[in-house]
Motif scaffolding. Structure first.
Motif, short mmCIF file in Angstrom:
data_model
loop_
_atom_site.label_atom_id
_atom_site.label_comp_id
_atom_site.label_asym_id
_atom_site.label_seq_id
_atom_site.Cartn_x
_atom_site.Cartn_y
_atom_site.Cartn_z
N MET A 1 73.21 -63.63 -15.58
CA MET A 1 72.03 -64.24 -14.97
C MET A 1 70.81 -63.34 -15.16
O MET A 1 69.70 -63.82 -15.40
N VAL A 2 71.02 -62.04 -15.05
CA VAL A 2 69.92 -61.10 -15.30
C VAL A 2 69.49 -61.18 -16.76
O VAL A 2 68.30 -61.15 -17.09
N TRP A 3 70.47 -61.28 -17.65
CA TRP A 3 70.16 -61.39 -19.08
C TRP A 3 69.33 -62.64 -19.35
O TRP A 3 68.36 -62.61 -20.11
N LEU A 4 69.72 -63.78 -18.73
CA LEU A 4 68.97 -65.01 -18.92
C LEU A 4 67.54 -64.89 -18.38
O LEU A 4 66.60 -65.46 -18.93
N LYS A 5 67.39 -64.14 -17.30
CA LYS A 5 66.09 -64.05 -16.66
C LYS A 5 65.09 -63.24 -17.49
O LYS A 5 63.89 -63.56 -17.53
N THR A 26 62.46 -69.30 -15.55
CA THR A 26 62.40 -69.54 -14.10
C THR A 26 63.80 -69.74 -13.54
O THR A 26 64.77 -69.94 -14.30
N GLU A 27 63.91 -69.71 -12.22
CA GLU A 27 65.20 -69.94 -11.56
C GLU A 27 65.74 -71.33 -11.91
O GLU A 27 66.94 -71.51 -12.14
N SER A 28 64.84 -72.31 -11.95
CA SER A 28 65.27 -73.68 -12.28
C SER A 28 65.84 -73.76 -13.69
O SER A 28 66.89 -74.39 -13.92
N ARG A 29 65.18 -73.11 -14.64
CA ARG A 29 65.66 -73.12 -16.02
C ARG A 29 67.01 -72.41 -16.15
O ARG A 29 67.91 -72.90 -16.84
N ILE A 30 67.18 -71.28 -15.45
CA ILE A 30 68.44 -70.55 -15.51
C ILE A 30 69.57 -71.39 -14.93
O ILE A 30 70.67 -71.45 -15.50
N ASN A 31 69.32 -72.05 -13.82
CA ASN A 31 70.37 -72.90 -13.22
C ASN A 31 70.77 -74.04 -14.14
O ASN A 31 71.95 -74.41 -14.19
N LYS A 32 69.81 -74.59 -14.86
CA LYS A 32 70.15 -75.67 -15.80
C LYS A 32 71.04 -75.14 -16.93
O LYS A 32 71.98 -75.81 -17.38
N ILE A 33 70.75 -73.94 -17.42
CA ILE A 33 71.58 -73.34 -18.47
C ILE A 33 72.99 -73.07 -17.95
O ILE A 33 74.00 -73.31 -18.64
N LEU A 34 73.09 -72.59 -16.71
CA LEU A 34 74.39 -72.31 -16.12
C LEU A 34 75.20 -73.60 -15.94
O LEU A 34 76.42 -73.61 -16.15
N VAL A 35 74.55 -74.69 -15.55
CA VAL A 35 75.25 -75.97 -15.40
C VAL A 35 75.83 -76.41 -16.75
O VAL A 35 77.00 -76.84 -16.84
N ALA A 36 75.03 -76.30 -17.81
CA ALA A 36 75.51 -76.68 -19.14
C ALA A 36 76.66 -75.79 -19.59
O ALA A 36 77.65 -76.27 -20.17
N THR A 37 76.57 -74.50 -19.30
CA THR A 37 77.63 -73.57 -19.69
C THR A 37 78.92 -73.87 -18.95
O THR A 37 80.02 -73.87 -19.54
N ALA A 84 80.05 -73.73 -7.34
CA ALA A 84 79.73 -72.81 -8.44
C ALA A 84 79.48 -71.41 -7.89
O ALA A 84 78.80 -71.23 -6.89
N ARG A 85 80.04 -70.40 -8.56
CA ARG A 85 79.86 -69.02 -8.12
C ARG A 85 78.48 -68.49 -8.50
O ARG A 85 77.94 -67.62 -7.84
N HIS A 86 77.94 -68.98 -9.60
CA HIS A 86 76.72 -68.39 -10.14
C HIS A 86 75.58 -69.41 -10.09
O HIS A 86 75.62 -70.42 -10.79
N SER A 87 74.60 -69.14 -9.28
CA SER A 87 73.39 -69.96 -9.23
C SER A 87 72.31 -69.17 -8.54
O SER A 87 72.59 -68.26 -7.75
N LEU A 88 71.08 -69.51 -8.83
CA LEU A 88 69.93 -68.83 -8.24
C LEU A 88 69.24 -69.76 -7.25
O LEU A 88 69.21 -70.98 -7.45
N HIS A 89 68.68 -69.18 -6.22
CA HIS A 89 67.90 -69.97 -5.26
C HIS A 89 66.58 -70.35 -5.91
O HIS A 89 65.86 -69.51 -6.44
N GLU A 90 66.30 -71.65 -5.89
CA GLU A 90 65.05 -72.14 -6.47
C GLU A 90 64.00 -72.28 -5.38
O GLU A 90 64.21 -73.03 -4.43
#
Length: 307
Positions: A1-5, A26-37, A84-90
């Motif tokens: 998540m840090v790498w994505l940020k 952004t947090e929203s963009r990172i969460n979308k990538i995590l959902v796809a992954t 999900a274990r990995h997500s960021l607060h938007e």
């Protein structure tokens, strides 16, 4: 998540991290990538291309106790779900309304009948920018008796229809809707059509809003042109902040609520799927808040105690 940020999409040397480093997503963009992954890895586990232990790394078992009461349903039994274990607060992005004074200021500095119509359609009909530039002339029913349009609705109104448009305009709602128009908006449409008819290049274009002052003349306006227009109008009017097209829509919804409209009426006029979807658009004025308090009757015992 840090790498994505902090890591840009294309390599460009070392990535500077730490205090003061600017995120590239952004947090929203990172969460979308995590959902796809996660979706990709769940498919891999289902197809036996990845070990089942992968699921333990992606999800933890959660139950319905941490859900809002409305989402728990009427059943009293405890239900379990994957969380999900990995997500960021938007962070919640709140869009403020455009006040009536700001809309009037924008309206007064317009240089054309078209621009005045755009301001009114967003602030007095609540259209999204994609809905406004996606309107066709055939979507306008302005006669008192609309039998000539084979339309059951009476009075001046326009139809918001979801369709593919060459200018990239898009109606967000899947359901078509009709929006009543007041006298000011109808008058603005009349004045704009006179202005539009003077441009021969627009004669064959069925879109309502067309380019009048930039190439290609007569072509339908793209959605981004409305953002540019509102930024220019805000500067020209000397406003302390730049008003966006969507703030005009928020102002429309708030004015409906201030005038006593019910939530389901606001929902239908905005084109939302449910009444609760309209709530973020409501920005009650201080007068309406005071009126709400004063409408609550006073208990007789309290009044007697103050004598």
């Amino acid at each position: 998540m840090v790498w994505l940020k902090y890591t840009p999409a294309r390599g460009g040397g070392w990535v500077v991290m730490g205090p003061g480093a600017a995120p590239v997503r952004t947090e929203s963009r990172i969460n979308k990538i995590l959902v796809a992954t996660r979706g990709f890895l769940v498919f891999a586990v289902t197809a036996r291309e990845a070990p089942g232990e992968v699921m333990d790394q992606l999800f933890e078992i959660g139950d319905t106790r941490d859900l809002p009461t409305v989402a728990q349903g009427e059943a009293s039994r405890l239900r379990y779900r994957l969380r999900a274990r990995h997500s960021l607060h938007e962070p919640e992005t709140r869009v403020d309304r455009a006040s009536d004074a700001e809309i009037v200021a924008l309206f007064r500095v317009c240089h054309s009948a078209r621009d005045r119509l755009i301001v009114l359609m967003l602030s007095r009909a609540g259209l999204r920018r994609g809905e406004a530039v996606g309107l066709r002339r055939s979507d306008l029913h302005l006669l008192p008796d609309n039998t000539v349009h084979d339309c059951r609705l009476q009075g001046a109104h326009l139809h918001v229809i979801r369709r593919d448009n060459p200018n990239g305009a898009w109606a967000k709602s899947r359901h078509n809707r009709a929006v009543p128009l007041d006298f000011l908006t109808v008058r603005a449409i009349d004045l704009y059509l006179i202005e539009r008819d003077a441009l021969s290049a627009a004669a064959d274009c069925d879109f309502l809003l067309v380019n009048l002052f930039r190439e290609p003349l007569g072509a339908p306006m793209p959605p981004d042109a409305l953002n540019e227009l509102f930024e220019a109008l805000s500067r020209r009017a000397g406003l302390p902040r730049s008003i966006s097209p969507h703030q005009g829509r928020h102002g429309f919804a708030s004015n409906l609520a201030d005038s006593g409209a019910m939530l389901d009426e606001i929902q239908m006029l905005l084109g939302h799927a449910s009444p609760t979807s309209a709530q973020p658009y409501l920005h009650p004025s201080s007068d309406r808040l005071r009126a709400a308090v004063e409408r609550v009757p006073s208990a007789r015992g309290l009044l007697e105690g103050l004598r």
